[in-house]
Design a protein around this motif. Structure first.
Motif, PDB file in Angstrom:
ATOM      1  N   PRO A  50     -35.675 -49.065 -40.348  1.00 14.21           N
ATOM      2  CA  PRO A  50     -34.820 -48.584 -41.444  1.00 14.21           C
ATOM      3  C   PRO A  50     -34.561 -49.705 -42.454  1.00 14.21           C
ATOM      4  O   PRO A  50     -34.460 -50.881 -42.089  1.00 14.21           O
ATOM      5  N   THR A  51     -34.445 -49.340 -43.723  1.00 10.49           N
ATOM      6  CA  THR A  51     -34.108 -50.306 -44.768  1.00 10.49           C
ATOM      7  C   THR A  51     -32.830 -49.860 -45.463  1.00 10.49           C
ATOM      8  O   THR A  51     -32.620 -48.661 -45.702  1.00 10.49           O
ATOM      9  N   PHE A  52     -32.010 -50.838 -45.784  1.00 11.87           N
ATOM     10  CA  PHE A  52     -30.738 -50.551 -46.446  1.00 11.87           C
ATOM     11  C   PHE A  52     -30.978 -49.959 -47.824  1.00 11.87           C
ATOM     12  O   PHE A  52     -31.829 -50.417 -48.586  1.00 11.87           O
ATOM     13  N   LEU A  53     -30.204 -48.921 -48.152  1.00  9.31           N
ATOM     14  CA  LEU A  53     -30.354 -48.251 -49.437  1.00  9.31           C
ATOM     15  C   LEU A  53     -29.137 -48.461 -50.338  1.00  9.31           C
ATOM     16  O   LEU A  53     -29.247 -48.969 -51.441  1.00  9.31           O
ATOM     17  N   ILE A  54     -27.986 -48.086 -49.871  1.00 10.85           N
ATOM     18  CA  ILE A  54     -26.777 -48.151 -50.684  1.00 10.85           C
ATOM     19  C   ILE A  54     -25.568 -48.067 -49.765  1.00 10.85           C
ATOM     20  O   ILE A  54     -25.659 -47.533 -48.657  1.00 10.85           O
ATOM     21  N   SER A  55     -24.445 -48.633 -50.209  1.00 10.46           N
ATOM     22  CA  SER A  55     -23.242 -48.597 -49.392  1.00 10.46           C
ATOM     23  C   SER A  55     -22.039 -48.271 -50.265  1.00 10.46           C
ATOM     24  O   SER A  55     -22.107 -48.302 -51.504  1.00 10.46           O
ATOM     25  N   ILE A  56     -20.917 -47.980 -49.613  1.00 14.31           N
ATOM     26  CA  ILE A  56     -19.676 -47.716 -50.316  1.00 14.31           C
ATOM     27  C   ILE A  56     -18.511 -48.112 -49.435  1.00 14.31           C
ATOM     28  O   ILE A  56     -18.512 -47.869 -48.222  1.00 14.31           O
ATOM     29  N   SER A  57     -17.540 -48.739 -50.051  1.00 13.04           N
ATOM     30  CA  SER A  57     -16.310 -49.076 -49.365  1.00 13.04           C
ATOM     31  C   SER A  57     -15.318 -47.935 -49.508  1.00 13.04           C
ATOM     32  O   SER A  57     -15.372 -47.177 -50.477  1.00 13.04           O
ATOM     33  N   SER A  58     -14.383 -47.857 -48.582  1.00  7.91           N
ATOM     34  CA  SER A  58     -13.424 -46.742 -48.610  1.00  7.91           C
ATOM     35  C   SER A  58     -12.439 -46.832 -49.774  1.00  7.91           C
ATOM     36  O   SER A  58     -11.703 -45.885 -50.031  1.00  7.91           O
ATOM     37  N   ILE A  59     -12.428 -47.959 -50.482  1.00  4.67           N
ATOM     38  CA  ILE A  59     -11.528 -48.054 -51.630  1.00  4.67           C
ATOM     39  C   ILE A  59     -12.141 -47.386 -52.868  1.00  4.67           C
ATOM     40  O   ILE A  59     -11.485 -47.257 -53.896  1.00  4.67           O
ATOM     41  N   LYS A  60     -13.408 -46.984 -52.740  1.00  3.76           N
ATOM     42  CA  LYS A  60     -14.079 -46.306 -53.840  1.00  3.76           C
ATOM     43  C   LYS A  60     -14.399 -44.870 -53.442  1.00  3.76           C
ATOM     44  O   LYS A  60     -14.424 -44.519 -52.261  1.00  3.76           O
ATOM     45  N   ASP A  61     -14.678 -44.031 -54.439  1.00  2.21           N
ATOM     46  CA  ASP A  61     -15.151 -42.700 -54.121  1.00  2.21           C
ATOM     47  C   ASP A  61     -16.570 -42.452 -54.628  1.00  2.21           C
ATOM     48  O   ASP A  61     -17.148 -41.382 -54.386  1.00  2.21           O
ATOM     49  N   LYS A  62     -17.128 -43.456 -55.300  1.00  6.37           N
ATOM     50  CA  LYS A  62     -18.479 -43.297 -55.825  1.00  6.37           C
ATOM     51  C   LYS A  62     -19.109 -44.668 -55.997  1.00  6.37           C
ATOM     52  O   LYS A  62     -18.455 -45.626 -56.429  1.00  6.37           O
ATOM     53  N   ASN A  63     -20.388 -44.747 -55.681  1.00  8.01           N
ATOM     54  CA  ASN A  63     -21.153 -45.958 -55.966  1.00  8.01           C
ATOM     55  C   ASN A  63     -22.561 -45.538 -56.376  1.00  8.01           C
ATOM     56  O   ASN A  63     -23.182 -44.695 -55.737  1.00  8.01           O
ATOM     57  N   GLU A  64     -23.031 -46.157 -57.463  1.00  8.84           N
ATOM     58  CA  GLU A  64     -24.292 -45.731 -58.053  1.00  8.84           C
ATOM     59  C   GLU A  64     -25.251 -46.910 -58.128  1.00  8.84           C
ATOM     60  O   GLU A  64     -24.869 -48.030 -58.451  1.00  8.84           O
ATOM     61  N   ASP A  65     -26.524 -46.637 -57.830  1.00  6.35           N
ATOM     62  CA  ASP A  65     -27.565 -47.651 -57.944  1.00  6.35           C
ATOM     63  C   ASP A  65     -28.855 -46.956 -58.354  1.00  6.35           C
ATOM     64  O   ASP A  65     -29.578 -46.403 -57.531  1.00  6.35           O
ATOM     65  N   GLY A  66     -29.090 -46.961 -59.657  1.00  2.00           N
ATOM     66  CA  GLY A  66     -30.299 -46.321 -60.161  1.00  2.00           C
ATOM     67  C   GLY A  66     -30.277 -44.818 -59.914  1.00  2.00           C
ATOM     68  O   GLY A  66     -29.348 -44.124 -60.310  1.00  2.00           O
ATOM     69  N   ARG A  67     -31.285 -44.336 -59.218  1.00  2.00           N
ATOM     70  CA  ARG A  67     -31.373 -42.893 -58.945  1.00  2.00           C
ATOM     71  C   ARG A  67     -30.489 -42.465 -57.784  1.00  2.00           C
ATOM     72  O   ARG A  67     -30.383 -41.269 -57.495  1.00  2.00           O
ATOM     73  N   PHE A  68     -29.892 -43.419 -57.102  1.00  2.00           N
ATOM     74  CA  PHE A  68     -29.123 -43.132 -55.887  1.00  2.00           C
ATOM     75  C   PHE A  68     -27.622 -43.266 -56.140  1.00  2.00           C
ATOM     76  O   PHE A  68     -27.166 -44.269 -56.689  1.00  2.00           O
ATOM     77  N   THR A  69     -26.873 -42.251 -55.750  1.00  2.00           N
ATOM     78  CA  THR A  69     -25.419 -42.273 -55.857  1.00  2.00           C
ATOM     79  C   THR A  69     -24.838 -41.799 -54.535  1.00  2.00           C
ATOM     80  O   THR A  69     -25.279 -40.783 -53.982  1.00  2.00           O
ATOM     81  N   VAL A  70     -23.856 -42.533 -54.047  1.00  2.00           N
ATOM     82  CA  VAL A  70     -23.157 -42.106 -52.840  1.00  2.00           C
ATOM     83  C   VAL A  70     -21.736 -41.725 -53.232  1.00  2.00           C
ATOM     84  O   VAL A  70     -21.076 -42.431 -53.993  1.00  2.00           O
ATOM     85  N   PHE A  71     -21.290 -40.583 -52.744  1.00  2.00           N
ATOM     86  CA  PHE A  71     -19.946 -40.078 -52.969  1.00  2.00           C
ATOM     87  C   PHE A  71     -19.193 -40.076 -51.645  1.00  2.00           C
ATOM     88  O   PHE A  71     -19.740 -39.685 -50.614  1.00  2.00           O
ATOM     89  N   LEU A  72     -17.932 -40.483 -51.712  1.00  2.00           N
ATOM     90  CA  LEU A  72     -17.096 -40.496 -50.510  1.00  2.00           C
ATOM     91  C   LEU A  72     -15.855 -39.655 -50.739  1.00  2.00           C
ATOM     92  O   LEU A  72     -15.117 -39.879 -51.705  1.00  2.00           O
ATOM     93  N   ASN A  73     -15.625 -38.728 -49.835  1.00  2.00           N
ATOM     94  CA  ASN A  73     -14.419 -37.899 -49.868  1.00  2.00           C
ATOM     95  C   ASN A  73     -13.645 -38.201 -48.590  1.00  2.00           C
ATOM     96  O   ASN A  73     -13.938 -37.654 -47.522  1.00  2.00           O
ATOM     97  N   LYS A  74     -12.669 -39.091 -48.714  1.00  2.00           N
ATOM     98  CA  LYS A  74     -11.967 -39.556 -47.521  1.00  2.00           C
ATOM     99  C   LYS A  74     -11.136 -38.455 -46.883  1.00  2.00           C
ATOM    100  O   LYS A  74     -11.023 -38.366 -45.658  1.00  2.00           O
TER     101      LYS A  74
END
Lengths: 113, 112
Positions: B44-68
């Motif tokens: 596996p290779t790392f793609l993207i991460s997000i901390s719980s203090i955020k609800d969104k993190n974007e890197d190019g075509r990849f976006t991670v959304f967090l709904n705590k």
């Protein structure tokens, strides 16, 4: 990023035998981790290999079954002992650069007949 | 007890469209979440991460959304490309616990 060489890449073994998997990193790292991915399952941490001390095993994994060596800061081995078909999995070594951002080797696909 | 769950084992998307991969977790102590991508015969290779203090993190075509509140995160890939075809793992950790807990993975297939 760390470059991790793992071998063998795959092996087919007979029940009751043992296999030792090697992991070489291109830089010195404090901790190395060994994971297992059974078919259709998530990656599960087997143990953390620390240089100069005994490995720390996760619940459900024991040293007699999965002995680990860590002779220096760039190398580790995992042995799968007295294998059974249930040990058929992908075994992965990994190191960490920053918090939880793991770098993985290419894995060892083990099939036990 | 599966603390991190990816309930869809597979997903098929047309090239150019959006891919949405979902992940649910049960441990409210998790405060750091990651996505990994795995090709066959590779680690596996790392793609993207997000901390719980955020609800969104974007890197190019990849976006991670967090709904705590829902204990749910998702990975959006826009636009999807055939080279994105791989197995995607979400993972989570707590500052106290340290180790990563992985989901079972979702196999994404992007068709030309």
């Amino acid at each position: 990023s760390a470059v991790i060489s793992q071998k063998p890449s795959r092996d087919i073994c007979q029940r009751g035998t043992s296999l030792t998997i090697q992991c070489q990193v291109d830089s010195q790292v404090t901790m190395m981790f060994w994971y297992r991915q059974q078919p259709g399952q998530s990656l599960t941490l087997i143990a953390t290999a620390n240089q100069g001390s005994e490995a720390t095993y996760e619940s459900g994994f024991v040293i007699d079954k999965f002995p680990i060596s860590r002779p220096n800061l760039t190398f580790s081995t995992l042995t799968v002992s007295n294998m059974s078909p249930e040990d058929s999995s992908i075994y992965l070594c990994s190191v960490t650069q920053s918090r939880e951002k793991l770098f993985f080797g290419s894995g060892t696909q083990l099939s036990v007949l | 007890d599966q603390q991190v769950k990816q309930n869809s084992p597979s997903l098929s998307v047309q090239e150019g469209r959006i891919s949405i991969l979902n992940c649910d977790y049960t441990n409210s102590m998790f405060d750091y979440f990651l996505w990994y991508k795995k090709y066959p015969a590779e680690g596996p290779t790392f793609l993207i991460s997000i901390s719980s203090i955020k609800d969104k993190n974007e890197d190019g075509r990849f976006t991670v959304f967090l709904n705590k509140s829902a204990k749910h995160l998702s990975l959006h890939i826009v636009p999807s490309q055939p080279g994105d075809s791989a197995v995607y793992f979400c993972a989570a950790s707590s500052y106290q616990g340290g180790k990563l807990i992985f989901g079972q993975g979702t196999e994404l297939s992007v068709k030309p």
